[in-house]
Scaffold this active site. Structure first.
Site, short mmCIF file in Angstrom:
data_model
loop_
_atom_site.label_atom_id
_atom_site.label_comp_id
_atom_site.label_asym_id
_atom_site.label_seq_id
_atom_site.Cartn_x
_atom_site.Cartn_y
_atom_site.Cartn_z
N ARG A 55 0.81 -1.21 0.00
CA ARG A 55 0.00 0.00 0.00
C ARG A 55 0.85 1.26 0.00
O ARG A 55 0.44 2.30 -0.51
CB ARG A 55 -0.93 -0.02 1.22
N TYR A 108 -13.35 22.95 -10.36
CA TYR A 108 -13.89 21.71 -10.92
C TYR A 108 -15.12 21.30 -10.09
O TYR A 108 -15.06 21.32 -8.85
CB TYR A 108 -12.77 20.67 -10.82
N ASP A 180 -5.09 23.54 -8.09
CA ASP A 180 -5.37 22.47 -9.06
C ASP A 180 -4.65 22.87 -10.35
O ASP A 180 -5.06 23.79 -11.04
CB ASP A 180 -6.88 22.34 -9.27
N LYS A 205 -5.40 13.31 -16.93
CA LYS A 205 -5.50 14.14 -18.11
C LYS A 205 -4.20 14.06 -18.93
O LYS A 205 -3.92 13.04 -19.51
CB LYS A 205 -5.84 15.57 -17.69
C1 LIG Z 1 -10.59 15.96 -14.42
C2 LIG Z 1 -10.23 16.96 -13.43
C3 LIG Z 1 -10.10 16.63 -12.08
C4 LIG Z 1 -10.46 15.26 -11.54
O1 LIG Z 1 -9.70 14.23 -12.04
P1 LIG Z 1 -10.22 12.72 -12.00
O2 LIG Z 1 -8.99 11.93 -12.22
O3 LIG Z 1 -11.23 12.62 -13.11
O4 LIG Z 1 -10.86 12.50 -10.67
C5 LIG Z 1 -9.70 17.61 -11.20
N1 LIG Z 1 -9.44 18.86 -11.62
C6 LIG Z 1 -9.55 19.22 -12.90
C7 LIG Z 1 -9.23 20.61 -13.29
C8 LIG Z 1 -9.95 18.29 -13.84
O5 LIG Z 1 -10.09 18.68 -15.12
#
Ligand SMILES: *Cc1c(COP(=O)(O)O)cnc(C)c1O
Length: 393
Positions: A55, A108, A180, A205
């Site tokens: 883990r 988000y 973020d 992403k």
């Molecule tokens: C997609 C996204 C997230 C979340 O990511 P996941 O892996 O889908 O949980 C967070 N912040 C932004 C800006 C995003 O585009």
């Protein structure tokens, strides 16, 4: 070392690769020891990239963490099974009941939901603020404010924030600055140069880049890394070595991918600017995008994701446009090689501190790696269908 070289070398210590090019996929629950001394030694070094238990990560995780820290900066990188898990765990690692956080209004949507549905229940209060607030953030800081959370550019509406100004004021009041950084991807925006303490990404992403893995990262400065790391362990956060391997593979091409996404997206955005149906281009590199001056000052490039608003249309015409596209599929998680589109008529429902005044729908595009002329042709025939429906209604 220049960035494109770092992208190739990051995380590739011989210790993780055993002398081949890529780190191996080390799948494990139990790590086995032959002697008490070995076991004690592993335990003693458990926070120091030593395998003690599955883990807590194997060499594949250590290689990926190293790579992220080398690219984005900071003292260490905690790994989570999704970007959303990275955001929620980074926040929970530093708040307790009675605390207050400042959350950007253009966050988000699941980040907002977490504040409203989980943090609220735990007695942590959230105040949403205008992404363009800049120095005005000071007026919103309370004695119990512990985190100022930013997302730049904002989700859907793309406002670019004045990160260094907000960070400096937050630090004056001993608040932790979290960002973020998914759009910047740790490549086109270097958070730690602008006062960020913890940078979170949906590696899902652009880091992964191929739409086949969910993954989250949080890199932190020396000051906050131990608490972030320990809380990630306490919350039982762990990630699959297979997914981490794919993310490491994604990293190796992120430089060339982003450059191509950027070039094609700029071409599409410029074409859209000349369309009679288009009102405002919300691409950080365009001066029509709120906060464009901060993009110019702080970012080294853009990517494939941007939005634009329409100056006419209705739900039916928008549906005809979206249904009629061939190369652009509708989908949420951008950053892969493929083009995507979203049509949004309800920006109001995901804003509370600011008012969304655009009268007509917003469209968000992710420009993939297809030939850009095919993409423009696709959009052109989409607008034809849009106009037909509009003329008939
Ligand atoms: C997609 C996204 C997230 C979340 O990511 P996941 O892996 O889908 O949980 C967070 N912040 C932004 C800006 C995003 O585009």
């Amino acid at each position: 070392m220049k960035q494109d070289t770092k992208i190739v070398t990051a995380g590739r210590k011989t210790k993780w690769t055993n002398g081949v090019v890529n780190p191996s996929v080390t799948r494990a629950s139990t790590v086995v020891f032959n002697t008490v001394a070995e076991m004690n030694n592993a335990l003693k070094n458990r926070n120091n990239q030593t395998m003690v238990y599955g883990r807590r990560g194997t060499t594949t995780a250590f290689a990926f963490s190293d790579a992220m820290t080398e690219l984005e900066g900071g003292a260490g990188c905690a790994l989570y099974p999704s970007g959303t898990a990275a955001i929620t765990n980074a926040i929970i690692s530093f708040v307790k009941s009675g605390d207050h956080i400042l959350m950007v209004d253009s966050a988000y949507e699941p980040t907002r939901d977490y504040c409203d549905k989980i943090l609220a229940k735990m007695g942590v209060e959230t105040t949403y603020y205008d992404p363009l607030i800049g120095a005005g953030i000071e007026a919103l800081i309370q004695p119990n404010t512990v985190i100022v959370f930013l997302e730049s550019p904002g989700s859907i509406t793309m406002e670019v924030q004045d990160v260094p100004t907000i960070s400096a004021i937050a630090h004056k009041h001993d608040c932790i600055v979290m960002l973020d950084n998914t759009w910047g991807a740790g490549i086109n925006f270097k958070p730690f140069d602008y006062g960020v303490d913890i940078s979170v990404q949906a590696a899902t992403k652009y880091i992964v880049g191929h739409s086949d893995v969910m993954l989250g990262t949080a890199t932190a400065t020396e000051k906050y890394w131990p608490q972030l790391r320990d809380n990630s362990y306490l919350m039982g956060q762990c990630t699959s070595p297979d997914d981490l391997y794919l993310a490491l593979r994604g990293i190796r091409t992120i430089g060339v991918r982003l450059k191509q996404h950027q070039q094609s997206a700029l071409k599409v955005a410029n074409w859209l600017k000349g369309r009679p149906e288009v009102d405002t281009i919300l691409h950080p590199a365009f001066d029509s995008c709120p906060g464009h001056e901060f993009f110019k000052r702080d970012f080294t490039g853009s990517n494939g994701l941007f939005s634009f608003t329409l100056n006419c249309g209705n739900r039916e015409a928008l549906t005809a446009f979206l249904d009629g596209l061939t190369h652009f599929k509708m989908g949420y998680s951008w950053g892969g090689f493929e083009s995507l589109v979203l049509g949004i008529t309800s920006v109001d429902s995901i804003r509370s501190a600011t008012k969304w005044t655009a009268e007509f729908p917003l469209i968000r595009l992710h420009i993939g790696l297809e030939d850009v002329d095919d993409l423009i042709e696709d959009l052109e025939q989409g607008f034809e269908l849009f106009n037909q429906v509009l003329a008939d209604s």
